[in-house]
Design a protein around this motif. Structure first.
Motif, PDB file in Angstrom:
ATOM      1  N   ARG A 111      13.768  -3.035  -1.899  1.00  0.00           N
ATOM      2  CA  ARG A 111      13.435  -1.971  -3.185  1.00  0.00           C
ATOM      3  C   ARG A 111      12.673  -0.836  -2.762  1.00  0.00           C
ATOM      4  O   ARG A 111      11.462  -1.012  -1.915  1.00  0.00           O
ATOM      5  CB  ARG A 111      12.918  -2.593  -4.149  1.00  0.00           C
ATOM      6  CG  ARG A 111      13.820  -3.641  -4.661  1.00  0.00           C
ATOM      7  CD  ARG A 111      13.278  -4.291  -6.116  1.00  0.00           C
ATOM      8  NE  ARG A 111      13.543  -5.653  -6.186  1.00  0.00           N
ATOM      9  CZ  ARG A 111      12.919  -6.584  -6.992  1.00  0.00           C
ATOM     10  NH1 ARG A 111      11.998  -6.135  -7.815  1.00  0.00           N
ATOM     11  NH2 ARG A 111      13.164  -7.836  -6.977  1.00  0.00           N
ATOM     12  N   ASP A 112      12.791   0.412  -3.026  1.00  0.00           N
ATOM     13  CA  ASP A 112      12.212   1.517  -2.886  1.00  0.00           C
ATOM     14  C   ASP A 112      10.430   1.304  -3.435  1.00  0.00           C
ATOM     15  O   ASP A 112       9.724   1.595  -2.576  1.00  0.00           O
ATOM     16  CB  ASP A 112      12.467   2.742  -3.743  1.00  0.00           C
ATOM     17  CG  ASP A 112      13.747   3.151  -3.041  1.00  0.00           C
ATOM     18  OD1 ASP A 112      13.951   2.980  -1.934  1.00  0.00           O
ATOM     19  OD2 ASP A 112      14.324   3.940  -3.778  1.00  0.00           O
ATOM     20  N   GLU A 113      10.258   0.511  -4.350  1.00  0.00           N
ATOM     21  CA  GLU A 113       8.940   0.567  -4.960  1.00  0.00           C
ATOM     22  C   GLU A 113       8.247  -0.688  -4.018  1.00  0.00           C
ATOM     23  O   GLU A 113       6.896  -0.570  -4.099  1.00  0.00           O
ATOM     24  CB  GLU A 113       8.622  -0.090  -6.325  1.00  0.00           C
ATOM     25  CG  GLU A 113       9.571  -1.565  -6.626  1.00  0.00           C
ATOM     26  CD  GLU A 113      11.001  -1.480  -6.931  1.00  0.00           C
ATOM     27  OE1 GLU A 113      11.393  -2.723  -7.647  1.00  0.00           O
ATOM     28  OE2 GLU A 113      11.810  -0.471  -6.704  1.00  0.00           O
ATOM     29  N   TRP A 114       8.954  -1.275  -3.090  1.00  0.00           N
ATOM     30  CA  TRP A 114       8.141  -2.237  -2.073  1.00  0.00           C
ATOM     31  C   TRP A 114       7.447  -1.283  -1.117  1.00  0.00           C
ATOM     32  O   TRP A 114       6.607  -1.619  -0.414  1.00  0.00           O
ATOM     33  CB  TRP A 114       9.086  -3.143  -1.525  1.00  0.00           C
ATOM     34  CG  TRP A 114       9.383  -4.292  -2.569  1.00  0.00           C
ATOM     35  CD1 TRP A 114       8.655  -4.435  -3.995  1.00  0.00           C
ATOM     36  CD2 TRP A 114      10.452  -5.248  -2.416  1.00  0.00           C
ATOM     37  NE1 TRP A 114       9.550  -5.560  -4.401  1.00  0.00           N
ATOM     38  CE2 TRP A 114      10.427  -6.066  -3.469  1.00  0.00           C
ATOM     39  CE3 TRP A 114      11.285  -5.407  -1.435  1.00  0.00           C
ATOM     40  CZ2 TRP A 114      11.447  -7.073  -3.807  1.00  0.00           C
ATOM     41  CZ3 TRP A 114      12.163  -6.319  -1.714  1.00  0.00           C
ATOM     42  CH2 TRP A 114      12.348  -7.059  -2.866  1.00  0.00           C
ATOM     43  N   TYR A 115       7.924  -0.284  -0.769  1.00  0.00           N
ATOM     44  CA  TYR A 115       7.562   0.396   0.357  1.00  0.00           C
ATOM     45  C   TYR A 115       6.098   0.925   0.267  1.00  0.00           C
ATOM     46  O   TYR A 115       5.221   0.864   1.446  1.00  0.00           O
ATOM     47  CB  TYR A 115       8.294   2.051   0.461  1.00  0.00           C
ATOM     48  CG  TYR A 115       7.816   2.689   1.742  1.00  0.00           C
ATOM     49  CD1 TYR A 115       8.285   2.480   3.107  1.00  0.00           C
ATOM     50  CD2 TYR A 115       6.831   3.804   1.758  1.00  0.00           C
ATOM     51  CE1 TYR A 115       8.305   3.069   4.126  1.00  0.00           C
ATOM     52  CE2 TYR A 115       6.649   4.513   2.745  1.00  0.00           C
ATOM     53  CZ  TYR A 115       7.140   3.991   4.038  1.00  0.00           C
ATOM     54  OH  TYR A 115       6.635   4.868   4.894  1.00  0.00           O
ATOM     55  N   ASP A 116       5.500   1.044  -0.876  1.00  0.00           N
ATOM     56  CA  ASP A 116       3.908   1.462  -1.017  1.00  0.00           C
ATOM     57  C   ASP A 116       2.998   0.177  -1.324  1.00  0.00           C
ATOM     58  O   ASP A 116       2.070   0.039  -1.608  1.00  0.00           O
ATOM     59  CB  ASP A 116       3.598   2.264  -1.791  1.00  0.00           C
ATOM     60  CG  ASP A 116       4.058   3.887  -1.756  1.00  0.00           C
ATOM     61  OD1 ASP A 116       4.064   4.169  -0.457  1.00  0.00           O
ATOM     62  OD2 ASP A 116       4.852   4.441  -2.671  1.00  0.00           O
ATOM     63  N   ALA A 117       3.839  -1.055  -1.139  1.00  0.00           N
ATOM     64  CA  ALA A 117       3.257  -2.393  -1.318  1.00  0.00           C
ATOM     65  C   ALA A 117       3.260  -3.355  -0.207  1.00  0.00           C
ATOM     66  O   ALA A 117       3.671  -4.401  -0.434  1.00  0.00           O
ATOM     67  CB  ALA A 117       3.782  -2.836  -2.780  1.00  0.00           C
ATOM     68  N   GLN A 118       3.044  -2.759   0.919  1.00  0.00           N
ATOM     69  CA  GLN A 118       3.220  -3.481   2.192  1.00  0.00           C
ATOM     70  C   GLN A 118       1.972  -4.290   2.530  1.00  0.00           C
ATOM     71  O   GLN A 118       1.008  -3.521   2.201  1.00  0.00           O
ATOM     72  CB  GLN A 118       3.725  -2.657   3.164  1.00  0.00           C
ATOM     73  CG  GLN A 118       5.191  -1.964   2.834  1.00  0.00           C
ATOM     74  CD  GLN A 118       5.785  -1.116   3.971  1.00  0.00           C
ATOM     75  OE1 GLN A 118       4.977  -0.775   5.107  1.00  0.00           O
ATOM     76  NE2 GLN A 118       6.770  -0.599   3.917  1.00  0.00           N
ATOM     77  N   CYS A 119       1.922  -5.088   3.211  1.00  0.00           N
ATOM     78  CA  CYS A 119       0.866  -6.026   3.729  1.00  0.00           C
ATOM     79  C   CYS A 119      -0.300  -5.057   4.249  1.00  0.00           C
ATOM     80  O   CYS A 119      -1.419  -5.551   3.911  1.00  0.00           O
ATOM     81  CB  CYS A 119       1.340  -7.203   4.623  1.00  0.00           C
ATOM     82  SG  CYS A 119       2.084  -8.453   4.005  1.00  0.00           S
ATOM     83  N   GLY A 120       0.004  -4.364   5.094  1.00  0.00           N
ATOM     84  CA  GLY A 120      -1.101  -3.376   5.902  1.00  0.00           C
ATOM     85  C   GLY A 120      -1.752  -2.573   4.897  1.00  0.00           C
ATOM     86  O   GLY A 120      -2.894  -2.201   5.324  1.00  0.00           O
ATOM     87  N   GLY A 121      -1.287  -2.255   3.673  1.00  0.00           N
ATOM     88  CA  GLY A 121      -1.965  -1.738   2.588  1.00  0.00           C
ATOM     89  C   GLY A 121      -2.661  -2.515   1.630  1.00  0.00           C
ATOM     90  O   GLY A 121      -3.217  -2.013   0.681  1.00  0.00           O
TER      91      GLY A 121
END
Length: 94
Positions: free
Chosen positions: A36-46
């Motif tokens: 999902r597009d909304e997961w792109y900004d919710a990745q473990c590295g952040g």
């Protein structure tokens, strides 16, 4: 085998093997059709609860330290994610 001191984790062949083995454990592969597009900004590295490993593997891998995450205490790829993600206050990544 001759001991050359403590293991530093800097053997390229070993790091490549570990990287490939751990990639099979991803929760949210970014190339998956259902990503999902909304997961792109919710990745473990952040995530504020992600702590990078030291050495070469730390460029892509870290430990999850969030008690409410299903991945607490596990190595996670910086581009993976989970429902317990919490953005870092400074919005940094990695």
């Amino acid at each position: 085998m001759v001991s050359r001191g403590p293991w530093t984790g800097d053997a390229r062949w070993h790091n490549d093997e570990v990287h490939e083995r751990w990639l099979r454990l991803l929760n949210r592969p970014t190339g998956a059709l259902d990503y999902r597009d909304e997961w792109y900004d919710a990745q473990c590295g952040g995530c504020r609860f992600w702590i990078a490993l030291s050495g070469e593997l730390g460029r892509d891998w870290g430990a999850c330290t969030r008690a409410t995450s299903m991945f607490d205490g596990q190595m996670r790829f910086e581009h993976d994610g989970c429902p317990s993600f919490m953005v870092r206050a400074d919005r940094s990544f990695g």
